[in-house]
Design an enzyme around this catalytic site. Structure first.
Site, short mmCIF file in Angstrom:
data_model
loop_
_atom_site.label_atom_id
_atom_site.label_comp_id
_atom_site.label_asym_id
_atom_site.label_seq_id
_atom_site.Cartn_x
_atom_site.Cartn_y
_atom_site.Cartn_z
N SER A 99 0.43 0.79 -3.43
CA SER A 99 1.35 0.84 -2.30
C SER A 99 2.49 -0.16 -2.49
O SER A 99 3.25 -0.06 -3.45
CB SER A 99 0.54 0.60 -1.02
OG SER A 99 1.29 0.86 0.11
N HIS A 124 2.26 6.08 -2.80
CA HIS A 124 2.10 7.01 -1.67
C HIS A 124 3.21 6.73 -0.67
O HIS A 124 3.97 5.78 -0.82
CB HIS A 124 0.71 6.90 -1.04
CG HIS A 124 0.39 5.58 -0.43
ND1 HIS A 124 -0.82 5.29 0.12
CD2 HIS A 124 1.12 4.44 -0.28
CE1 HIS A 124 -0.84 4.06 0.59
NE2 HIS A 124 0.33 3.52 0.35
#
Length: 199
Positions: A99, A124
């Site tokens: 992330s 993501h």
């Protein structure tokens, strides 16, 4: 449960000196970015980057990364500082860069972004949301802000890789895990390190 921070004792002409392990590593221009990215951690990383750059901006800084990600604003503050200082920042991913950790690790100086063989990368879309009882207009504002944030983060990832913005957008639609070889092919790192050959 907390963990013990080791102490290192060094001998000098003036006797013994004790350092916690992180302070001792800082003497060698090594910063450890581990755990969730949040404001307190980011402030500490930023202070260390600024200190080492002020000390000698001709020498590289070594940023070791092992994080599940976290706060976008805290992570971008670290990235902005990495870009702001004159020192090159070598990034070394161990464990995982997930992330926001992916954004930070891939923002190291091009040609000096490394990953250990068993580490993983995750990209993501950003997460967020409106709390319970939030008005509809506030929810629309949050949704619009999330879209802006997603575009900004995807642009950074595209700039830090050899992939198009469209490819990043598609791959980040859901959790997209990569091992070291896949991360190298993707362009987020420049080399997989089998042993410590950093200069």
């Amino acid at each position: 449960m907390g963990y013990l921070v080791p102490t290192v004792i060094e001998q000098s002409s003036r006797g013994e000196r004790a350092y916690d392990i992180y302070s001792r590593l800082l003497k060698d221009r090594i910063i450890m970015l581990t755990g969730p990215v949040e404001d307190g951690m980011a402030n500490s990383i930023i202070a260390q980057l600024l200190f080492l750059d002020a000390q000698d901006n001709t020498k590289d800084i070594y940023l070791y990364v092992n994080t599940p990600g976290g706060s976008v604003s805290a992570g971008l503050a670290i990235v902005d500082t990495m870009n702001f200082i004159k020192s090159d920042v070598q990034t070394i991913v161990m464990g995982m860069a997930a992330s926001m950790g992916t954004i930070i690790a891939s923002s190291g100086t091009k040609g000096k972004r490394f990953m250990l063989p068993n580490a993983e990368y995750l990209i993501h879309q950003p997460m967020g949301g409106a709390g319970q009882g939030t008005q509809q207009t506030d929810m629309a504002i949050v949704a619009e802000q999330l879209l802006k944030t997603r575009k900004r983060l995807e642009q950074i990832l595209a700039d830090n890789s050899n992939r198009s913005l469209e490819q990043i957008h598609k791959d980040a639609e859901r959790d997209h895990w990569m091992d070291a070889k896949e991360t190298l092919e993707y362009g987020f790192i420049d080399e997989i390190m089998e042993n410590n050959s950093l200069k």
